[in-house]
Motif scaffolding. Structure first.
Motif, PDB file in Angstrom:
ATOM      1  N   VAL A 109      -3.315   5.690  -1.895  1.00  0.00           N
ATOM      2  CA  VAL A 109      -2.420   4.540  -1.797  1.00  0.00           C
ATOM      3  C   VAL A 109      -1.252   4.810  -2.742  1.00  0.00           C
ATOM      4  N   SER A 162       5.186   1.247  -3.990  1.00  0.00           N
ATOM      5  CA  SER A 162       6.471   1.284  -3.305  1.00  0.00           C
ATOM      6  C   SER A 162       7.450   2.154  -4.075  1.00  0.00           C
ATOM      7  N   TYR A 180      -2.217  -3.768  -2.374  1.00  0.00           N
ATOM      8  CA  TYR A 180      -2.435  -2.534  -1.621  1.00  0.00           C
ATOM      9  C   TYR A 180      -3.910  -2.394  -1.241  1.00  0.00           C
TER      10      TYR A 180
END
Length: 347
Positions: free
Chosen positions: A255, A258, A280
């Motif tokens: 993951v 951003s 997330y």
């Protein structure tokens, strides 16, 4: 960017990428037993002639003989210990409040070294000078070659007492600093053909193959690298940390925070409030294991406890500052491989 600013930013980056309690100020600031243990013999070292080593800053340290009066950052001392090289003094997290070895001390016998500072950024100059060090060895987490955990306000005094060697752990895969630590230990007299050493390297390579296979078999399993402080939860990006870059190269599906969030922190991480800790989705969470962070069992936030990976018991430890020996890095690979092999899709 000044060296001081660089040092603070790297400190903020790597600790928040792993997370740490007590980050507030930084965030707002924007041996005698060598023969018995298999270490190099002092007499042999003295007779070995001149010693030189080019570190990852491009700096070459030259001495009349192989140094034996070594001071090192705790994690570096632990890595050298695994190769049979003993140090005289250490600085950095070494013992816990109850006197036990810190996670970054590895198998280092903490009772047989002089602790010059038992937390990051602490190094008692007077005690350091009294050890008459021949060389100081640590890591660096930035392109400027800032010496990890060497205090900014006393670095010039420290530099006058002994030359320094730095192994870079910035923006490269784990295998690179592992190789560099191997080369450094060998230069310091370690027997790199010893069965313990060669077996450890073979075990690492086997573990790497296992992790690659696990990631290939379950590409849908998303792994999040996190860390906890009282106020914030940190989600690490993979582009700068040696362990995450290597795991990603082996195929692990991470993951990623951003890009906008990472840009604000130099690419290291994104900080989330505990209310937004579920931003997330993840199937496996690997959490910073350092004593400066809150460990999963001690997190009381209800939002944490409701995360699917947490409810499924799919949370394991991560070492953002890995001890750079094959012996200590092998479990990092095996543990992640096992977590992925056994993981259920929950995120």
């Amino acid at each position: 960017m000044s060296n001081g600013t660089t040092a603070n930013f790297s400190r903020r980056g790597i600790l928040a990428a792993g997370g740490a309690l007590g980050l507030g100020a930084v965030l707002t600031a924007c041996g005698d037993d060598d023969a018995k243990s298999g270490g190099p013999d002092d007499k042999a070292a003295a007779e070995s002639g001149p010693w030189s080593f080019e570190d990852d800053r491009g700096t070459t340290v030259k001495l009349d003989k192989v140094p034996t009066d070594i001071v090192a950052f705790t994690g570096v001392a632990a890595a050298l210990h695994d190769y049979g090289v003993q140090v005289k003094g250490v600085f950095g997290p070494t013992t816990t409040k109850d006197g036990k070895p810190d996670v970054q001390a590895g198998d280092l016998d903490v009772d047989k070294v002089t602790v010059l500072g038992n937390e990051w950024g602490k190094l008692n100059v007077e005690k350091y000078a009294a050890l008459a060090p021949e060389v100081l060895i640590t890591t660096t987490f930035d392109t400027a070659g800032t010496l990890w955990s060497v205090p900014e306000d006393s670095k010039d005094k420290i530099a006058k007492l002994a030359p320094s060697v730095a192994i870079s752990v910035f923006d490269r895969q784990l295998t690179q600093p592992l190789q560099r630590m191997w080369e450094l230990a060998e230069s310091l007299g370690a027997d790199m053909k010893a069965k313990k050493v060669t077996d450890a390297k073979a075990a690492f390579e086997k573990a790497a193959a296992r992790l690659r296979a696990a990631a290939k078999a379950k590409p849908e399993i998303r792994v999040l690298a996190g860390s906890a402080s009282a106020e914030l939860f940190y989600v690490s990006g993979t582009n700068l940390s040696v362990d995450l870059e290597y795991f990603k190269a082996l195929g692990v599906n991470f993951v990623e925070p951003s890009e906008a969030a990472k840009k604000a922190t130099g690419g290291w991480f994104e900080s989330l409030s505990w209310e937004n800790v579920d931003k997330y989705p993840a199937d496996v969470i690997i959490m910073d294991d350092r004593a400066s962070t809150i460990q999963p069992a001690d997190i009381t936030e209800g939002t944490w406890k409701q995360l699917p990976a947490v409810k499924a018991g799919q949370v394991i430890a991560r070492s953002p500052e890995p001890i750079l020996s094959y012996d200590k890095c092998t479990p990092l690979l095996d543990n992640l491989a096992e977590a992925i092999e056994n993981a259920k899709k929950v995120g």
